[in-house]
Motif scaffolding. Structure first.
Motif, PDB file in Angstrom:
ATOM      1  N   MET A   1       0.745  -1.175   0.061  1.00 32.80           N
ATOM      2  CA  MET A   1      -0.022  -0.054  -0.260  1.00 32.80           C
ATOM      3  C   MET A   1       0.795   1.323  -0.059  1.00 32.80           C
ATOM      4  SD  MET A   1      -2.463   1.433   2.881  1.00 32.80           S
ATOM      5  CE  MET A   1      -3.045  -0.457   3.264  1.00 32.80           C
ATOM      6  N   PRO A   2       0.568   2.148  -0.721  1.00 34.65           N
ATOM      7  CA  PRO A   2       1.520   3.436  -1.037  1.00 34.65           C
ATOM      8  C   PRO A   2       1.147   4.232   0.191  1.00 34.65           C
ATOM      9  CG  PRO A   2       0.301   3.356  -2.993  1.00 34.65           C
ATOM     10  CD  PRO A   2      -0.316   2.117  -2.269  1.00 34.65           C
ATOM     11  N   PHE A   3       2.518   4.575   1.082  1.00 37.27           N
ATOM     12  CA  PHE A   3       2.411   5.389   2.225  1.00 37.27           C
ATOM     13  C   PHE A   3       2.030   6.559   2.220  1.00 37.27           C
ATOM     14  CE2 PHE A   3       4.308   7.897   5.443  1.00 37.27           C
ATOM     15  CZ  PHE A   3       4.227   7.312   6.349  1.00 37.27           C
ATOM     16  N   THR A  72       1.436  -4.256   9.236  1.00 41.55           N
ATOM     17  CA  THR A  72       1.473  -5.622   8.563  1.00 41.55           C
ATOM     18  C   THR A  72       0.647  -5.572   7.322  1.00 41.55           C
ATOM     19  OG1 THR A  72       1.421  -6.703  10.746  1.00 41.55           O
ATOM     20  CG2 THR A  72       0.479  -7.913   8.777  1.00 41.55           C
ATOM     21  N   VAL A  73      -0.261  -4.630   7.060  1.00 45.66           N
ATOM     22  CA  VAL A  73      -1.006  -4.496   5.956  1.00 45.66           C
ATOM     23  C   VAL A  73       0.167  -3.960   5.073  1.00 45.66           C
ATOM     24  CG1 VAL A  73      -2.887  -3.393   4.652  1.00 45.66           C
ATOM     25  CG2 VAL A  73      -3.188  -4.517   6.786  1.00 45.66           C
ATOM     26  N   MET A  74       0.727  -2.934   5.327  1.00 43.19           N
ATOM     27  CA  MET A  74       1.818  -1.871   4.344  1.00 43.19           C
ATOM     28  C   MET A  74       2.747  -2.862   3.873  1.00 43.19           C
ATOM     29  SD  MET A  74       1.674   1.862   6.228  1.00 43.19           S
ATOM     30  CE  MET A  74       2.798   2.376   5.020  1.00 43.19           C
ATOM     31  N   ALA A  75       3.219  -3.729   4.492  1.00 43.56           N
ATOM     32  CA  ALA A  75       4.617  -4.405   4.634  1.00 43.56           C
ATOM     33  C   ALA A  75       4.274  -5.932   3.862  1.00 43.56           C
ATOM     34  CB  ALA A  75       5.194  -4.641   5.794  1.00 43.56           C
ATOM     35  N   SER A  76       2.876  -6.207   4.009  1.00 42.95           N
ATOM     36  CA  SER A  76       2.712  -7.609   3.341  1.00 42.95           C
ATOM     37  C   SER A  76       2.101  -7.556   1.915  1.00 42.95           C
ATOM     38  CB  SER A  76       1.843  -8.418   4.310  1.00 42.95           C
ATOM     39  OG  SER A  76       2.291  -8.502   5.539  1.00 42.95           O
ATOM     40  N   LEU A 325       5.931 -10.895   9.164  1.00 42.32           N
ATOM     41  CA  LEU A 325       6.753  -9.871   9.743  1.00 42.32           C
ATOM     42  C   LEU A 325       7.442  -9.821  10.572  1.00 42.32           C
ATOM     43  CD1 LEU A 325       6.703  -6.773   8.836  1.00 42.32           C
ATOM     44  CD2 LEU A 325       4.783  -6.480  10.379  1.00 42.32           C
ATOM     45  N   VAL A 326       7.103 -10.743  11.771  1.00 41.49           N
ATOM     46  CA  VAL A 326       7.793 -10.677  12.919  1.00 41.49           C
ATOM     47  C   VAL A 326       9.146 -11.640  12.838  1.00 41.49           C
ATOM     48  CG1 VAL A 326       7.988 -11.771  15.348  1.00 41.49           C
ATOM     49  CG2 VAL A 326       6.041 -10.497  14.542  1.00 41.49           C
ATOM     50  N   GLY A 327       8.829 -12.650  11.940  1.00 41.99           N
ATOM     51  CA  GLY A 327       9.883 -13.695  11.564  1.00 41.99           C
ATOM     52  C   GLY A 327      11.207 -13.020  10.835  1.00 41.99           C
ATOM     53  N   ARG A 328      10.501 -11.939   9.639  1.00 35.88           N
ATOM     54  CA  ARG A 328      11.785 -11.199   8.903  1.00 35.88           C
ATOM     55  C   ARG A 328      12.465 -10.424   9.917  1.00 35.88           C
ATOM     56  NH1 ARG A 328       7.434 -10.357   4.956  1.00 35.88           N
ATOM     57  NH2 ARG A 328       7.319  -8.086   5.654  1.00 35.88           N
TER      58      ARG A 328
END
Length: 335
Positions: A1-3, A72-76, A325-328
Motif C-alpha cells: 500500500m503506498p504510504f 502488517t498491511v503496508m509491509a505484506s 513480519l515478525v519472523g523477518r
C-alpha cells in the motif's frame, strides 16, 4: 500500500487547524469563562489510581495492536486486497480517535483538579467528531466492499480498483470533516458565562451545551439532526448491505458461506460495538445522564481495543502475515 495515502488525514487537519484557531479566538471573546473543569470517572483517589493503570495499559495496547495491523498491511504483499486496505485505515483512525480522549484521561487521573481550556475543549470536540465520523463512513465503505466481493465476485477487481478505493477513503475523511465542522460550528456561536464544570472526562457536544448561557433548543435540535442522520443513514446502508449479502449466500457452497460469514461477523461485531453506544448518546435529546461516561468508554476505548483482536485472531491471512513480519524482523536482527 503506498504510504502517501496516509497524508490524507494530515492534510485535512492542517487546513482546518487555521480556520479552527480563528473561530476559537472569536468565540473566546464572547465568553466569560476561559477553562472547563472535569469531574472525571471518579472523585476517589484510590479509584483514580486504578483508572490510571488500567487505561494506560489499554491505550498502549490500542496503539500497538492497531499500529501492528497498519504496518502488517503496508509491509505484506499478500494483504493487498481492498478489504485489508480499508482495514489499515480503520486501524489508523481508531488510534487517532482514541488519542483524542485517552491521554487526557490518563494524565488527569494523576491530578486532583482536572482542567481544560475553553479553546482546548472545542478543539477536542472537533477532532472527536472528525475521527468518529470518519470511522462511521469507513465502516459503511467496508460493508459495501463485502457486498461487492460476495455478491459480484467476477467484477470485484474491476469495481474495487485502486482509484475507487482511494476515492472511497477520501470520501470517508471528507464526510467526517463535514460532520465535525457542522457540530463544532454550532458550538462556536454560543456564549459561555458559567458554571464551568462538566460531569464527564472529556468535552462533548451535549455536556458543553449545558454550560451555554443562552437558549440552546434550536442548536440542540440541529446537533441531533447532524449526528442522528449520519448514524441512521450509515446504519441503513450497513443493514441493507448485509441483508443482500445473506440472501446471496444461499447460492454459495458450504465452504464459501462459512468463509463469507466469518469475515462479515468480524465486521458486524465492530459495527455493533461502535454504533450501539454512539446511538445511545447521540440519537436522543441533548440531555446528559450519569451512565454516559461509562457508555463513552465503550466507543472511545473498548472498541479501538477490540478491533485488532476481532480482525486479527479471526483472520488467518492477517495472523500469517504478522508471523512472517515478525519472523523477518527476528532474522534481520540476528544478521
Amino acid at each position: 500500500m503506498p504510504f502517501h495515502y496516509f497524508r490524507v488525514s494530515s492534510d485535512f487537519a492542517f487546513c482546518d487547524s487555521r480556520l479552527l484557531e480563528i473561530a476559537l479566538r472569536s468565540m473566546a471573546a464572547a465568553s466569560n469563562i476561559t477553562e472547563i473543569i472535569f469531574l472525571g470517572l471518579s472523585q476517589s483517589r484510590h479509584v483514580q489510581k486504578v483508572i490510571f493503570v488500567m487505561f494506560l495499559l489499554m491505550y498502549t495496547a490500542i496503539v500497538l495492536g492497531n499500529g501492528l495491523i497498519v504496518v502488517t498491511v503496508m509491509a505484506s504483499k499478500g494483504l493487498s486486497s481492498p478489504m485489508y486496505f480499508f482495514l489499515s485505515y480503520l486501524s489508523f483512525v481508531e488510534v487517532c480517535y482514541c488519542s483524542v480522549t485517552a491521554p487526557k484521561l490518563i494524565f488527569d487521573s494523576l491530578l486532583k483538579r482536572k482542567v481544560i481550556s475553553l479553546q482546548g475543549c472545542i478543539t477536542q470536540i472537533f477532532f472527536l467528531h472528525f475521527f468518529g465520523g470518519t470511522e462511521i463512513f469507513l465502516l459503511t465503505v467496508m460493508a459495501y466492499d463485502r457486498y461487492v466481493a460476495i455478491c459480484k465476485p467476477l467484477h470485484y477487481v474491476t469495481i474495487m480498483n485502486r482509484r475507487v478505493c482511494g476515492l472511497l477513503v477520501g470520501a470517508a475523511w471528507s464526510g467526517g470533516l463535514l460532520h465535525s465542522a457542522g457540530q463544532t460550528f454550532l458550538i462556536f456561536q454560543l456564549p459561555f458565562c458559567g458554571p464551568n464544570i462538566i460531569n464527564h472526562y472529556f468535552c462533548d457536544v451535549h455536556p458543553v451545551l449545558k454550560l451555554a448561557c443562552s437558549d440552546t433548543f434550536f442548536i440542540s435540535l440541529l446537533v441531533i439532526i447532524n449526528g442522528g442522520s449520519i448514524s441512521v443513514i450509515s446504519f441503513a446502508v450497513l443493514l441493507a448491505s448485509y441483508v443482500v449479502i445473506l440472501h446471496s449466500l444461499r447460492s454459495h457452497t458450504a465452504e464459501g458461506r462459512h468463509r463469507a460469514l466469518s469475515t462479515c461477523a468480524s465486521h458486524l461485531a465492530v459495527v455493533g460495538l461502535f454504533f450501539i453506544p454512539c446511538s445511545f448518546v447521540y440519537m436522543r435529546p441533548c440531555i446528559t445522564l450519569p451512565v454516559d461516561k461509562v457508555v463513552a468508554v465503550f466507543y472511545t476505548v473498548v472498541t479501538p481495543l477490540l478491533n485488532p483482536i476481532i480482525y486479527s485472531f479471526r483472520n488467518t491471512e492477517v495472523k500469517n502475515a504478522m508471523k512472517r513480519l515478525v519472523g523477518r524482523k527476528v532474522t534481520w536482527e540476528e544478521k
